[in-house]
Design an enzyme around this catalytic site. Structure first.
Site, PDB file in Angstrom:
ATOM      1  N   SER A 235       0.835  -1.198   0.000  1.00 20.71           N
ATOM      2  CA  SER A 235       0.000   0.000   0.000  1.00 20.71           C
ATOM      3  C   SER A 235       0.867   1.244   0.000  1.00 20.71           C
ATOM      4  CB  SER A 235      -0.882   0.017   1.241  1.00 20.71           C
ATOM      5  OG  SER A 235      -0.059   0.260   2.366  1.00 20.71           O
ATOM      6  N   LYS A 236       0.228   2.322  -0.376  1.00 19.49           N
ATOM      7  CA  LYS A 236       0.915   3.600  -0.500  1.00 19.49           C
ATOM      8  C   LYS A 236       1.505   4.057   0.833  1.00 19.49           C
ATOM      9  CE  LYS A 236       0.181   7.951  -2.850  1.00 19.49           C
ATOM     10  NZ  LYS A 236       1.446   7.898  -3.544  1.00 19.49           N
ATOM     11  N   ARG A 237       0.829   3.636   1.905  1.00 12.97           N
ATOM     12  CA  ARG A 237       1.286   4.109   3.207  1.00 12.97           C
ATOM     13  C   ARG A 237       2.735   3.691   3.500  1.00 12.97           C
ATOM     14  NH1 ARG A 237      -2.591   2.259   7.369  1.00 12.97           N
ATOM     15  NH2 ARG A 237      -4.083   2.299   5.679  1.00 12.97           N
TER      16      ARG A 237
END
Ligand code: GLU
Length: 485
Positions: free
Chosen positions: A242-244
């Site tokens: 994920s982007k996080r």
């Protein structure tokens, strides 16, 4: 003939996971002399992002993944209507007039009863007359798939084998929305069939939808393609990528100077392994060695360090012409270099006028330390700037006193000043310095000299920097360091 497709929805940038799906399809087509179709699945108008199609196609081109055929579902709307009519006429799909308020209530009730939310099939048993009246009265409706009320459905996935699913848990999927646009499921199956797709190779997240697709193939009397669901991509803590936890857009990697060949090598290994410990594969090697049979079931961990390592290898493989061509756009974009004319560039921070050869020397000197092309902006700090900023303490070495270091630099200065301009080459400089300083104290000379020229804790050796800077600038920097002490 083998025909595969990559079918992105234009809802944003191309994700690393999408790139892997695309690449596996592309490789499979190329190694089997098959065809690779790019199909834009843009039937969900609400989720469309402007420019996303251009973005996707441009990124794929930059990655060298060219397609043989291109389709866009929004141009094919009439085709889907025809099959919806057929499904309804044959009793495999039905009109549903339920309002969103009603659906929401049903959902809430099911959740309260701890049941999995599902359409309660309220409209499934309306009579033909009731349906006709409602349609005539202009009531809004969707068309839903008639999923058998009980029994087991099954299909084969090339990676996972036979998959069995209890049909009682499958929702009567909407096939046609109230705006009469098809949903993903309907358009996807119809297109895979009409486009003669032999292998559906896609991400694992589509595995639960496949049973609905199988029903559609059966209801329409079509032969189903082979299904290959690729394992999830995971962060290093095994959560879904994920982007996080880092970049997920392919463009973000390109912008940092990851090379397409290195990225492709890296993602090829995210889920596939060659069965031995080889890790370096050019695209042409992958066309030879890649095998869908060796794709794993377990999620594949995205390891940025490995990507950096691989990219570094590909960077080091380039000659100075290739490297300069790739790096110039980065230097221009970060306002370090400006082109003056065919031959000359301005180094913006220092205001110096330099030629291509000078730039090549800098780049080749830093090549070994570069992981990404963008790294050259920082690594080349001492070449882009004349006014280096560094702390006085950085010049000190081990337990040598300030005075000793100062004297060492004075000595270096004298040695350098005595080298003729035409001999100011890294080899000669090195020889001259080594001949005139005590062997045991080399560090106490080289360290401050290197810091004086680079302003950095780590850099290439000082003699190599000196050659590129030239005698004048080199002496200036040594002097400045002396004055700092
Ligand atoms: N449009 C779907 C997506 O965005 C395609 C899934 C499939 O390949 O069937 O991923």
């Amino acid at each position: 003939m083998i025909r595969v497709r990559f079918a992105p929805s234009p809802t944003g940038f191309l994700h690393i996971g999408g790139l892997r799906t695309c690449f596996y399809n592309w490789l499979y087509a190329r190694q089997n002399k098959g065809q690779f179709v790019l199909r834009i699945e843009d039937t969900d108008q609400k989720r469309m992002v402007p420019q996303a199609i251009e973005g996707l196609t441009q990124t794929l081109k930059k990655m060298g993944l060219e397609w043989d055929e291109f389709y866009q579902q929004s141009n094919r709307l009439d085709i889907y209507q025809k099959y919806v009519k057929e499904l309804v006429a044959n009793g495999h799909a039905y009109h549903c007039f339920c309002s969103s308020e009603r659906l929401e209530k049903v959902r809430e009730r099911q959740i309260a009863e701890k049941k999995a939310p599902q359409y309660d099939r309220h409209c499934r048993f309306l009579s033909q007359k009731e349906i006709e009246e409602k349609v005539k009265a202009g009531e809004s409706y969707v068309i839903r798939l008639k999923v058998p009320e009980k029994g087991m459905g099954h299909f084969f996935d090339s990676i996972r084998g036979k998959i069995e699913i209890d049909l009682a848990n499958i929702d009567d999927q909407v096939l046609l929305k109230s705006d009469h646009w098809p949903t993903y499921h309907l358009a996807n199956v119809i297109d895979d069939h009409l486009m003669g797709i032999t292998h559906v190779i896609r991400g694992e997240e589509w595995l639960p939808s496949t049973i609905k697709h199988i029903l559609l193939y059966q209801y329409l009397g079509w032969k189903e393609p082979k299904f290959v669901h690729l394992p999830l991509l995971l962060n290093s803590d095994k959560s879904k990528l994920s982007k996080r936890q880092g970049d997920v857009a392919v463009e973000d990697y390109l912008k940092q100077g990851y090379l397409p060949e290195a990225l492709l090598n890296f993602i090829a290994l995210l889920g596939w392994n060659p069965g031995n410990d080889r890790e370096i594969f050019k695209v042409s090697d992958l066309i030879k060695h890649f095998s869908l049979k060796k794709v794993q079931k377990a999620g594949a961990v995205f390891n940025l360090e490995k990507l950096n390592w691989l990219n570094g290898l590909y960077v080091r493989e380039m000659n100075s012409d290739q490297l300069l061509e790739k790096i110039l756009p980065f230097l221009k974009k970060s306002k370090i270099i400006k082109k003056i004319d065919e031959k000359y560039f301005e180094v913006i921070p220092s205001g110096k006028k330099v030629n291509q050869n000078w730039l090549k020397k800098v780049i080749i000197l830093e090549q070994g330390r570069m992981k990404r092309l963008k790294d050259v902006e920082k690594l080349g700090y001492c070449f882009w700037n004349d006014n280096l900023e560094y702390k006085r303490e950085s010049l000190l070495w081990k337990n040598f006193s300030v005075n000793e270091i100062k004297n060492n630099l004075l000595k270096i200065k004298t040695i350098l000043a005595n080298i003729k301009e035409k001999d100011f080459q890294s080899e000669t400089i090195n020889q001259e310095v080594l001949e005139q300083i005590p062997v045991k104290e080399r560090g106490a000379f080289f360290w401050p000299w290197r810091v004086a020229l680079s302003g950095q804790e780590s850099s290439p050796p000082p003699n190599e920097i000196a050659e590129i800077l030239g005698p004048e600038e080199t002496l200036k920097r040594v002097e400045k360091a002396i004055n700092k002490l």
